[in-house]
Design a protein around this motif. Structure first.
Motif, PDB file in Angstrom:
ATOM      1  N   ASN A  59       0.823  -1.205   0.000  1.00 36.20           N
ATOM      2  CA  ASN A  59       0.000   0.000   0.000  1.00 36.20           C
ATOM      3  C   ASN A  59       0.862   1.262   0.000  1.00 36.20           C
ATOM      4  O   ASN A  59       0.585   2.225  -0.716  1.00 36.20           O
ATOM      5  CB  ASN A  59      -0.964   0.014   1.196  1.00 36.20           C
ATOM      6  CG  ASN A  59      -1.894   1.199   1.129  1.00 36.20           C
ATOM      7  OD1 ASN A  59      -2.569   1.412   0.132  1.00 36.20           O
ATOM      8  ND2 ASN A  59      -1.914   1.988   2.185  1.00 36.20           N
ATOM      9  N   GLU A  60       1.930   1.269   0.799  1.00 33.38           N
ATOM     10  CA  GLU A  60       2.839   2.429   0.815  1.00 33.38           C
ATOM     11  C   GLU A  60       3.518   2.601  -0.536  1.00 33.38           C
ATOM     12  O   GLU A  60       3.689   3.723  -1.016  1.00 33.38           O
ATOM     13  CB  GLU A  60       3.893   2.266   1.912  1.00 33.38           C
ATOM     14  CG  GLU A  60       3.353   2.405   3.311  1.00 33.38           C
ATOM     15  CD  GLU A  60       4.382   2.049   4.371  1.00 33.38           C
ATOM     16  OE1 GLU A  60       4.487   2.809   5.349  1.00 33.38           O
ATOM     17  OE2 GLU A  60       5.070   1.004   4.231  1.00 33.38           O
TER      18      GLU A  60
ATOM     19  N   GLN B  37       1.049   4.159  -2.957  1.00 32.20           N
ATOM     20  CA  GLN B  37       0.820   5.587  -2.722  1.00 32.20           C
ATOM     21  C   GLN B  37       1.910   6.455  -3.346  1.00 32.20           C
ATOM     22  O   GLN B  37       1.724   7.655  -3.523  1.00 32.20           O
ATOM     23  CB  GLN B  37       0.709   5.875  -1.218  1.00 32.20           C
ATOM     24  CG  GLN B  37      -0.487   5.225  -0.556  1.00 32.20           C
ATOM     25  CD  GLN B  37      -1.805   5.525  -1.250  1.00 32.20           C
ATOM     26  OE1 GLN B  37      -2.107   6.664  -1.574  1.00 32.20           O
ATOM     27  NE2 GLN B  37      -2.581   4.480  -1.522  1.00 32.20           N
ATOM     28  N   ARG B  38       3.039   5.871  -3.717  1.00 29.98           N
ATOM     29  CA  ARG B  38       4.109   6.630  -4.372  1.00 29.98           C
ATOM     30  C   ARG B  38       3.774   6.952  -5.824  1.00 29.98           C
ATOM     31  O   ARG B  38       4.390   7.807  -6.441  1.00 29.98           O
ATOM     32  CB  ARG B  38       5.425   5.839  -4.305  1.00 29.98           C
ATOM     33  CG  ARG B  38       5.918   5.707  -2.898  1.00 29.98           C
ATOM     34  CD  ARG B  38       6.981   4.666  -2.662  1.00 29.98           C
ATOM     35  NE  ARG B  38       7.728   4.189  -3.786  1.00 29.98           N
ATOM     36  CZ  ARG B  38       9.028   3.977  -3.765  1.00 29.98           C
ATOM     37  NH1 ARG B  38       9.717   4.197  -2.680  1.00 29.98           N
ATOM     38  NH2 ARG B  38       9.647   3.494  -4.815  1.00 29.98           N
TER      39      ARG B  38
ATOM     40  N   PRO C  59      -1.537  10.133  -8.461  1.00 28.43           N
ATOM     41  CA  PRO C  59      -2.954   9.787  -8.352  1.00 28.43           C
ATOM     42  C   PRO C  59      -3.624   9.423  -9.673  1.00 28.43           C
ATOM     43  O   PRO C  59      -4.398   8.473  -9.737  1.00 28.43           O
ATOM     44  CB  PRO C  59      -3.578  11.051  -7.742  1.00 28.43           C
ATOM     45  CG  PRO C  59      -2.471  11.688  -6.986  1.00 28.43           C
ATOM     46  CD  PRO C  59      -1.229  11.391  -7.779  1.00 28.43           C
TER      47      PRO C  59
ATOM     48  N   ARG D  57      -2.556   5.951 -10.577  1.00 29.64           N
ATOM     49  CA  ARG D  57      -3.164   4.978  -9.650  1.00 29.64           C
ATOM     50  C   ARG D  57      -4.586   4.645 -10.104  1.00 29.64           C
ATOM     51  O   ARG D  57      -4.983   3.487 -10.118  1.00 29.64           O
ATOM     52  CB  ARG D  57      -3.204   5.538  -8.222  1.00 29.64           C
ATOM     53  CG  ARG D  57      -1.919   5.417  -7.472  1.00 29.64           C
ATOM     54  CD  ARG D  57      -2.105   5.571  -5.975  1.00 29.64           C
ATOM     55  NE  ARG D  57      -2.873   6.716  -5.558  1.00 29.64           N
ATOM     56  CZ  ARG D  57      -2.351   7.833  -5.043  1.00 29.64           C
ATOM     57  NH1 ARG D  57      -1.049   7.957  -4.897  1.00 29.64           N
ATOM     58  NH2 ARG D  57      -3.138   8.817  -4.667  1.00 29.64           N
TER      59      ARG D  57
ATOM     60  N   TYR E 172       6.182   2.689  -8.378  1.00 28.67           N
ATOM     61  CA  TYR E 172       5.838   1.690  -7.361  1.00 28.67           C
ATOM     62  C   TYR E 172       7.095   0.981  -6.867  1.00 28.67           C
ATOM     63  O   TYR E 172       7.281   0.785  -5.669  1.00 28.67           O
ATOM     64  CB  TYR E 172       4.844   0.693  -7.950  1.00 28.67           C
ATOM     65  CG  TYR E 172       4.401  -0.407  -7.025  1.00 28.67           C
ATOM     66  CD1 TYR E 172       3.332  -0.210  -6.154  1.00 28.67           C
ATOM     67  CD2 TYR E 172       5.012  -1.655  -7.030  1.00 28.67           C
ATOM     68  CE1 TYR E 172       2.889  -1.226  -5.312  1.00 28.67           C
ATOM     69  CE2 TYR E 172       4.589  -2.667  -6.191  1.00 28.67           C
ATOM     70  CZ  TYR E 172       3.535  -2.456  -5.331  1.00 28.67           C
ATOM     71  OH  TYR E 172       3.113  -3.458  -4.498  1.00 28.67           O
TER      72      TYR E 172
END
Length: 137
Positions: free
Chosen positions: A28-29, A32-33, A36, A39, A92
């Motif tokens: 998940n971390e 988040q990199r 948006p 993603r 990622y």
């Protein structure tokens, strides 16, 4: 030295930013990199096959790079949309990427691997995307 200047305990003194290694991040971390916009695109299941193929290619290239450390860069000639997705996939995993013009007026994606980079089998982006899809169904 900073304490001699009276800066050591000052509340506004700059604190060094700690950057976690990919090895220390959860899936998940790592996700988040990614920017948006990318993603959102990657969450659409229609792109999962491209993600898997790129992960396999990156893993293969990293195996070669381990044998020959001078070989820490690859170039992919893919269309603009898949280049955008590939930039996100590389974010990622913490790989450096940039697009570059070629002599024949095309653009290619250049991926640079840092020493110690990996495509961790336990945190593959493709598996993470499938888990997001399953949990939202």
């Amino acid at each position: 030295m900073m304490e001699q200047l009276g800066l050591g305990d000052h509340p506004t003194a700059a604190k060094p930013k700690v950057v976690k290694s990919v090895c220390d991040l959860s899936a998940n971390e790592m996700f988040q990199r990614i920017t948006p916009r990318v993603r959102t695109l990657l969450k659409r299941s229609m792109h999962i096959e491209f993600v898997r193929r790129l992960e396999e290619r990156l893993d293969d290239e990293l195996q070669v790079a381990r044998l020959d450390p001078a070989d820490l860069e690859i170039t992919l000639e893919i269309d603009a949309f898949h280049r955008l997705l590939a930039h996100g996939i590389c974010q990622y995993y913490g790989f450096e990427t940039f697009s570059q013009d070629t002599d024949d007026d095309n653009r290619v994606l250049v991926i640079r691997f840092a020493e110690g980079c990996d495509v961790p089998e336990d945190r593959l982006l493709s598996k993470y995307l499938l888990s997001i899809e399953a949990s939202s169904a």
